[in-house]
Design an enzyme around this catalytic site. Structure first.
Site, PDB file in Angstrom:
ATOM      1  N   ALA A   9      50.884  60.402  -2.468  1.00  0.00           N
ATOM      2  CA  ALA A   9      50.766  61.743  -1.890  1.00  0.00           C
ATOM      3  C   ALA A   9      51.644  61.765  -0.638  1.00  0.00           C
ATOM      4  CB  ALA A   9      49.313  62.033  -1.542  1.00  0.00           C
ATOM      5  N   GLY A  35      48.614  58.195  -4.777  1.00  0.00           N
ATOM      6  CA  GLY A  35      48.527  59.269  -5.769  1.00  0.00           C
ATOM      7  C   GLY A  35      49.439  59.038  -6.971  1.00  0.00           C
ATOM      8  N   GLU A  38      47.495  56.852  -9.134  1.00  0.00           N
ATOM      9  CA  GLU A  38      46.410  57.668  -9.707  1.00  0.00           C
ATOM     10  C   GLU A  38      46.926  58.548 -10.844  1.00  0.00           C
ATOM     11  OE1 GLU A  38      45.112  58.941  -5.568  1.00  0.00           O
ATOM     12  OE2 GLU A  38      43.195  58.911  -6.611  1.00  0.00           O
ATOM     13  N   GLU A  50      45.834  53.456   0.478  1.00  0.00           N
ATOM     14  CA  GLU A  50      45.175  54.486   1.302  1.00  0.00           C
ATOM     15  C   GLU A  50      44.360  53.916   2.451  1.00  0.00           C
ATOM     16  OE1 GLU A  50      45.385  54.598  -1.972  1.00  0.00           O
ATOM     17  OE2 GLU A  50      45.824  56.641  -2.643  1.00  0.00           O
TER      18      GLU A  50
HETATM   19  N1  COA Z   1      55.045  60.474   1.561  1.00  0.00           N
HETATM   20  C1  COA Z   1      56.092  61.051   2.156  1.00  0.00           C
HETATM   21  N2  COA Z   1      57.330  60.505   2.172  1.00  0.00           N
HETATM   22  C2  COA Z   1      57.490  59.330   1.528  1.00  0.00           C
HETATM   23  C3  COA Z   1      56.435  58.673   0.884  1.00  0.00           C
HETATM   24  C4  COA Z   1      55.155  59.293   0.919  1.00  0.00           C
HETATM   25  N3  COA Z   1      54.088  58.756   0.319  1.00  0.00           N
HETATM   26  N4  COA Z   1      56.887  57.530   0.364  1.00  0.00           N
HETATM   27  C5  COA Z   1      58.189  57.467   0.661  1.00  0.00           C
HETATM   28  N5  COA Z   1      58.562  58.554   1.354  1.00  0.00           N
HETATM   29  C6  COA Z   1      59.906  58.881   1.877  1.00  0.00           C
HETATM   30  C7  COA Z   1      60.195  58.107   3.144  1.00  0.00           C
HETATM   31  O1  COA Z   1      59.587  58.708   4.259  1.00  0.00           O
HETATM   32  C8  COA Z   1      61.701  58.171   3.164  1.00  0.00           C
HETATM   33  O2  COA Z   1      62.107  59.437   3.631  1.00  0.00           O
HETATM   34  P1  COA Z   1      63.311  59.573   4.709  1.00  0.00           P
HETATM   35  O3  COA Z   1      64.494  58.960   4.033  1.00  0.00           O
HETATM   36  O4  COA Z   1      63.410  61.056   4.931  1.00  0.00           O
HETATM   37  O5  COA Z   1      62.856  58.800   5.909  1.00  0.00           O
HETATM   38  C9  COA Z   1      62.074  58.078   1.695  1.00  0.00           C
HETATM   39  O6  COA Z   1      60.894  58.442   0.975  1.00  0.00           O
HETATM   40  C10 COA Z   1      62.477  56.693   1.248  1.00  0.00           C
HETATM   41  O7  COA Z   1      61.462  55.780   1.631  1.00  0.00           O
HETATM   42  P2  COA Z   1      61.713  54.523   2.598  1.00  0.00           P
HETATM   43  O8  COA Z   1      60.415  54.212   3.265  1.00  0.00           O
HETATM   44  O9  COA Z   1      62.892  54.758   3.471  1.00  0.00           O
HETATM   45  O10 COA Z   1      62.076  53.393   1.545  1.00  0.00           O
HETATM   46  P3  COA Z   1      61.709  51.853   1.659  1.00  0.00           P
HETATM   47  O11 COA Z   1      62.368  51.192   0.509  1.00  0.00           O
HETATM   48  O12 COA Z   1      61.983  51.320   3.020  1.00  0.00           O
HETATM   49  O13 COA Z   1      60.112  51.804   1.430  1.00  0.00           O
HETATM   50  C11 COA Z   1      58.017  52.372   0.378  1.00  0.00           C
HETATM   51  C12 COA Z   1      59.550  52.310   0.238  1.00  0.00           C
HETATM   52  C13 COA Z   1      57.482  53.038  -0.881  1.00  0.00           C
HETATM   53  C14 COA Z   1      57.446  50.943   0.489  1.00  0.00           C
HETATM   54  C15 COA Z   1      57.639  53.174   1.637  1.00  0.00           C
HETATM   55  O14 COA Z   1      58.324  54.408   1.608  1.00  0.00           O
HETATM   56  C16 COA Z   1      56.164  53.478   1.738  1.00  0.00           C
HETATM   57  O15 COA Z   1      55.395  52.602   2.126  1.00  0.00           O
HETATM   58  N6  COA Z   1      55.777  54.735   1.430  1.00  0.00           N
HETATM   59  C17 COA Z   1      54.411  55.164   1.541  1.00  0.00           C
HETATM   60  C18 COA Z   1      53.608  54.652   0.389  1.00  0.00           C
HETATM   61  C19 COA Z   1      52.149  55.047   0.521  1.00  0.00           C
HETATM   62  O16 COA Z   1      51.446  54.616   1.400  1.00  0.00           O
HETATM   63  N7  COA Z   1      51.718  55.882  -0.432  1.00  0.00           N
HETATM   64  C20 COA Z   1      50.355  56.295  -0.503  1.00  0.00           C
HETATM   65  C21 COA Z   1      50.106  57.512   0.285  1.00  0.00           C
HETATM   66  S1  COA Z   1      48.395  57.939   0.219  1.00  0.00           S
END
Ligand code: COA
Length: 254
Positions: free
Chosen positions: A64, A109, A112, A132
């Site tokens: 999400a 999400g 999920e 989460e």
């Molecule tokens: N919500 C909003 N934006 C997200 C996202 C999320 N859940 N997951 C990734 N993004 C966005 C990042 O903010 C980034 O945007 P930007 O380029 O404008 O800064 C883009 O996607 C690429 O992600 P980035 O973090 O730069 O890539 P990475 O390879 O360094 O890391 C992840 C990838 C997936 C490990 C990391 O993005 C992450 O931990 N995301 C959140 C995952 C999460 O907790 N999801 C559950 C939410 S309840």
């Protein structure tokens, strides 16, 4: 639609979540489009299978949208959880088999969404997690209840309490995915699965999907409400804002 791309071949419809700049993260707009697309699939008499995929080569869906959730009031959080729960229940109760094709991140999400489908095919580079709790919240789209059904309650609790990431091979070993495919074999394995389903009696498959929808319908409504209430309560605590803000600050500092 802006975020959901559709293609149809041999009575199989594919929905591709297309927000690659955010690793296909689910904001309200994406969820709304997904809801519309799933409703249309359910109403179409010709579709016999639904495939869900994520665009780009890095993610199925990375969860999400944290930047949208960070400022939610508890009431907004409740509505978001109930909305997501309704969309995923719509998906779970479609009268045709559904298959998630997972590569890269399937987090929160996104995971999920994958477990709301009937069958999952993943590549070894798939990364499943429910992170989460690290963000001060709980899964809010039905995952709390669905995951235990799929992999057993102990493993589900382990994944939720720890937020630990499970790779494609481990996911296959623990029954989180039904099929594991090397990237070059993925399409063939998907086609083979679809062919097997399409070769079988549509009447019989239809009966099965009806039984599965019936089996989950009543329990699910109460489960979702319970989940959404607790999801809401997380947003009344400072942990949620602090942890999500800290995630976003780290993103901005990259
Ligand atoms: N919500 C909003 N934006 C997200 C996202 C999320 N859940 N997951 C990734 N993004 C966005 C990042 O903010 C980034 O945007 P930007 O380029 O404008 O800064 C883009 O996607 C690429 O992600 P980035 O973090 O730069 O890539 P990475 O390879 O360094 O890391 C992840 C990838 C997936 C490990 C990391 O993005 C992450 O931990 N995301 C959140 C995952 C999460 O907790 N999801 C559950 C939410 S309840």
């Amino acid at each position: 639609m802006k975020y959901i791309k559709t293609s149809v071949e041999n009575n199989v419809i594919t929905l591709t979540i297309t927000r690659p700049q955010a690793l296909n993260a689910l904001n309200t707009e994406v969820l709304s489009e997904l809801s519309t697309a799933i409703r249309e699939v359910g109403e179409h008499p010709d579709y016999r299978c639904l495939v869900i995929r994520g665009s780009g080569n890095r993610a199925f869906v990375a969860g999400a949208d944290i930047s949208e959730m960070v400022d939610y009031t508890p009431e907004q959080a409740f509505d978001f959880s109930m909305f997501g729960n309704r969309v995923f229940a719509q998906l779970e109760q479609l009268p045709i088999p559904t298959i998630a094709v997972v590569h890269g991140y399937a987090l929160g999400g996104g995971m999920e969404l994958a477990i709301a489908c009937d069958i999952r095919i993943a590549t070894p580079n798939a990364r499943f997690a429910l992170p989460e709790t690290g963000l001060g919240i709980i899964p809010g789209f039905g995952g709390v209840f669905r995951l235990g059904r799929l992999i057993g309650e102990g493993r589900a609790k382990y994944m939720m309490y720890t937020g630990k990431t499970v790779g494609g091979e481990e996911a296959y070993r623990i029954g989180l995915v039904e099929l594991l495919a090397q990237p070059e074999e993925l399409e063939e394995m998907l086609d083979d699965t679809l062919k097997r389903i399409l070769n079988n009696s549509q009447v019989a498959i239809d009966k099965l999907t009806n039984i599965f929808a019936y089996a989950h319908a009543d329990a699910s409504a109460a489960d979702f409400l319970q989940e959404a209430e607790h999801f809401k309560a997380c947003f009344a605590h400072p942990d949620q804002k602090e942890r999500m803000q800290s995630f976003l600050d780290k993103q901005n500092a990259k």
